[in-house]
Scaffold this motif. Structure first.
Motif, PDB file in Angstrom:
ATOM      1  N   ASN A  76      -0.785   7.479 -15.069  1.00  0.00           N
ATOM      2  CA  ASN A  76      -0.491   7.781 -13.658  1.00  0.00           C
ATOM      3  C   ASN A  76      -1.023   6.656 -12.769  1.00  0.00           C
ATOM      4  N   LEU A  77      -0.443   5.449 -12.929  1.00  0.00           N
ATOM      5  CA  LEU A  77      -0.996   4.279 -12.254  1.00  0.00           C
ATOM      6  C   LEU A  77      -0.232   3.830 -11.016  1.00  0.00           C
ATOM      7  N   LEU A  78       0.843   4.536 -10.665  1.00  0.00           N
ATOM      8  CA  LEU A  78       1.561   4.202  -9.436  1.00  0.00           C
ATOM      9  C   LEU A  78       0.945   4.978  -8.278  1.00  0.00           C
ATOM     10  N   LYS A  79       0.836   4.319  -7.121  1.00  0.00           N
ATOM     11  CA  LYS A  79       0.246   5.005  -5.978  1.00  0.00           C
ATOM     12  C   LYS A  79       0.801   4.434  -4.686  1.00  0.00           C
ATOM     13  N   SER A  80       0.566   5.148  -3.602  1.00  0.00           N
ATOM     14  CA  SER A  80       1.150   4.799  -2.308  1.00  0.00           C
ATOM     15  C   SER A  80       0.408   3.694  -1.592  1.00  0.00           C
ATOM     16  N   GLY A  81      -0.855   3.444  -1.955  1.00  0.00           N
ATOM     17  CA  GLY A  81      -1.647   2.410  -1.293  1.00  0.00           C
ATOM     18  C   GLY A  81      -2.276   1.461  -2.289  1.00  0.00           C
ATOM     19  N   MET A  82      -1.620   0.331  -2.548  1.00  0.00           N
ATOM     20  CA  MET A  82      -2.088  -0.623  -3.550  1.00  0.00           C
ATOM     21  C   MET A  82      -2.912  -1.767  -2.960  1.00  0.00           C
ATOM     22  N   LEU A  83      -3.076  -1.809  -1.636  1.00  0.00           N
ATOM     23  CA  LEU A  83      -3.775  -2.932  -1.021  1.00  0.00           C
ATOM     24  C   LEU A  83      -5.291  -2.780  -1.115  1.00  0.00           C
ATOM     25  N   ILE A  84      -5.786  -1.583  -0.840  1.00  0.00           N
ATOM     26  CA  ILE A  84      -7.227  -1.353  -0.858  1.00  0.00           C
ATOM     27  C   ILE A  84      -7.527  -0.097  -1.673  1.00  0.00           C
ATOM     28  N   GLY A  85      -8.788   0.058  -2.018  1.00  0.00           N
ATOM     29  CA  GLY A  85      -9.199   1.240  -2.749  1.00  0.00           C
ATOM     30  C   GLY A  85      -8.957   1.113  -4.247  1.00  0.00           C
ATOM     31  N   PHE A  86      -9.162   2.212  -4.947  1.00  0.00           N
ATOM     32  CA  PHE A  86      -9.057   2.258  -6.403  1.00  0.00           C
ATOM     33  C   PHE A  86      -7.615   2.072  -6.852  1.00  0.00           C
ATOM     34  N   ARG A  87      -7.412   1.187  -7.834  1.00  0.00           N
ATOM     35  CA  ARG A  87      -6.088   0.957  -8.406  1.00  0.00           C
ATOM     36  C   ARG A  87      -6.192   1.049  -9.921  1.00  0.00           C
ATOM     37  N   GLN A  88      -5.418   1.954 -10.528  1.00  0.00           N
ATOM     38  CA  GLN A  88      -5.403   2.039 -11.988  1.00  0.00           C
ATOM     39  C   GLN A  88      -4.581   0.906 -12.600  1.00  0.00           C
ATOM     40  N   TRP A  89      -3.666   0.340 -11.853  1.00  0.00           N
ATOM     41  CA  TRP A  89      -2.987  -0.887 -12.267  1.00  0.00           C
ATOM     42  C   TRP A  89      -3.430  -1.948 -11.273  1.00  0.00           C
ATOM     43  N   ASP A  90      -4.357  -2.791 -11.704  1.00  0.00           N
ATOM     44  CA  ASP A  90      -5.047  -3.676 -10.764  1.00  0.00           C
ATOM     45  C   ASP A  90      -4.272  -4.985 -10.581  1.00  0.00           C
ATOM     46  N   ILE A  91      -3.176  -4.920  -9.823  1.00  0.00           N
ATOM     47  CA  ILE A  91      -2.371  -6.102  -9.544  1.00  0.00           C
ATOM     48  C   ILE A  91      -2.208  -6.268  -8.034  1.00  0.00           C
ATOM     49  N   SER A  92      -1.823  -7.482  -7.643  1.00  0.00           N
ATOM     50  CA  SER A  92      -1.599  -7.793  -6.238  1.00  0.00           C
ATOM     51  C   SER A  92      -0.355  -8.669  -6.127  1.00  0.00           C
TER      52      SER A  92
END
Length: 327
Positions: A76-92
């Motif tokens: 369950n690594l997709l999320k609505s806020g990938m810029l800040i906070g915890f990310r299970q898929w740590d990409i930018s």
């Protein structure tokens, strides 16, 4: 430019793997299942596994340049806020220089969330493939992807479920075993209901053990009164598989993929729903689920008689996998 980004690797398939550097053995269940289905399609290619949990250096990403295909092996690594906070898929977005045409395999949304923000939408559209279908684990995730304009998405369910054909489910026992395995979830605690679950199992089974799937499960389980009456199973997939393979056993617990693994072994299983993952799988595919606040109904399930009637989307799974034949 090619030398800056790294040499070309046209005979390499990359697996972004949630099982690496994970504190949850459930990620190994997801990863092993996905690789079991995908690897035969790329028998002659080199397989490279990269952790989804850890940020990669620019130098390390050079090893991935121009790979034949890149897959994200679920969780369950997709999320609505990938810029800040915890990310299970740590990409930018910076990673998009070397990561592109990435394909999702049975991935899901982190939790029930609001609208996807602009940064996350751009990141997903940049990194994810627009040439191949993506596989997601439930309709909620499919809808979230479509809301940001990614429409090449198929709801296949999690790859851990792809073997649950009607013929397979027909052979799962309907009657109670003498032995039960339970799980608890350290990051989602409800001591009253979790104790009720364990005490109910102890009343109804000759023997009850707790599989410690997560890094913090032992400490939480030990805080419950019934813990001292239960056995424990080591926090490895090998130990859990050995119990499932060697004993007539029922599974009851809050760990979703502990229950899925039990089902893979043809064991009767009931998953106690504590988040969107189990609920959406039940809604879409009829995975056996009991809400945590309905623990009063657990004993009726234990007594047996219920068929395991999971409905996997066979045509969608086949459609997803066949696109990679002879690639």
């Amino acid at each position: 430019m090619i030398k800056i980004l790294g040499e070309s690797h046209p005979d390499q398939v990359v697996f972004f793997d949630p099982a690496l550097s994970s504190q949850n053995v459930g990620d190994e269940i997801i990863s092993s299942s996905a690789r079991e289905w995908l690897s035969p399609l790329f028998e002659t290619d080199f397989k490279m596994r990269v952790s989804t949990h850890q940020k990669m250096s620019f130098r390390y990403r050079r090893y991935l340049n121009d790979s034949k295909l890149m897959f994200v092996l679920g969780s369950n690594l997709l999320k609505s806020g990938m810029l800040i906070g915890f990310r299970q898929w740590d990409i930018s977005l910076f990673d998009a220089l070397q990561l592109n045409d990435v394909v999702l395999v049975g991935c899901g949304w982190h939790s029930y969330e609001k609208r996807v923000d602009a940064y996350s939408s751009l990141l997903y559209k940049t990194v994810l493939s627009d040439r191949y279908y993506h596989s997601v684990r439930d309709e909620y995730t499919k809808n979230k992807m479509e809301q940001i304009g990614i429409t090449n998405v198929i709801n296949t369910g999690c790859s851990t479920m792809w073997g649950f054909t009607p013929e397979f489910c027909e052979n799962i026992p309907r009657e109670k075993a003498s032995y039960a395995v339970a799980t608890l979830t350290d990051y989602n605690r409800d001591p009253v209901r979790d104790e009720e679950m364990l005490s109910t199992l102890l009343r109804n089974y000759d023997d009850v053990s707790i599989w410690l799937q997560g890094n913090g499960d032992r400490r939480y389980a030990a805080s419950l009164p019934s813990f001292r009456k239960c056995g424990t199973i080591s926090s490895t997939l090998e130990a859990f598989d050995e119990v499932l393979a060697s004993k007539e056993v029922d599974y009851v617990g809050t760990r979703l993929h502990g229950g899925i693994r039990a089902l893979q072994h043809g064991r009767r299983a009931l998953i106690i729903a504590i988040d969107n993952r189990a609920r959406e799988k039940h809604r879409d595919f009829n995975i056996p689920v009991l809400e945590r606040d309905a623990m009063v109904d657990l004993e009726a399930w234990i007594k047996g008689g219920q068929a395991t009637d999971i409905h996997i989307p066979i045509a969608e799974i086949d459609r997803f996998l066949r696109q990679f034949e002879r690639k």
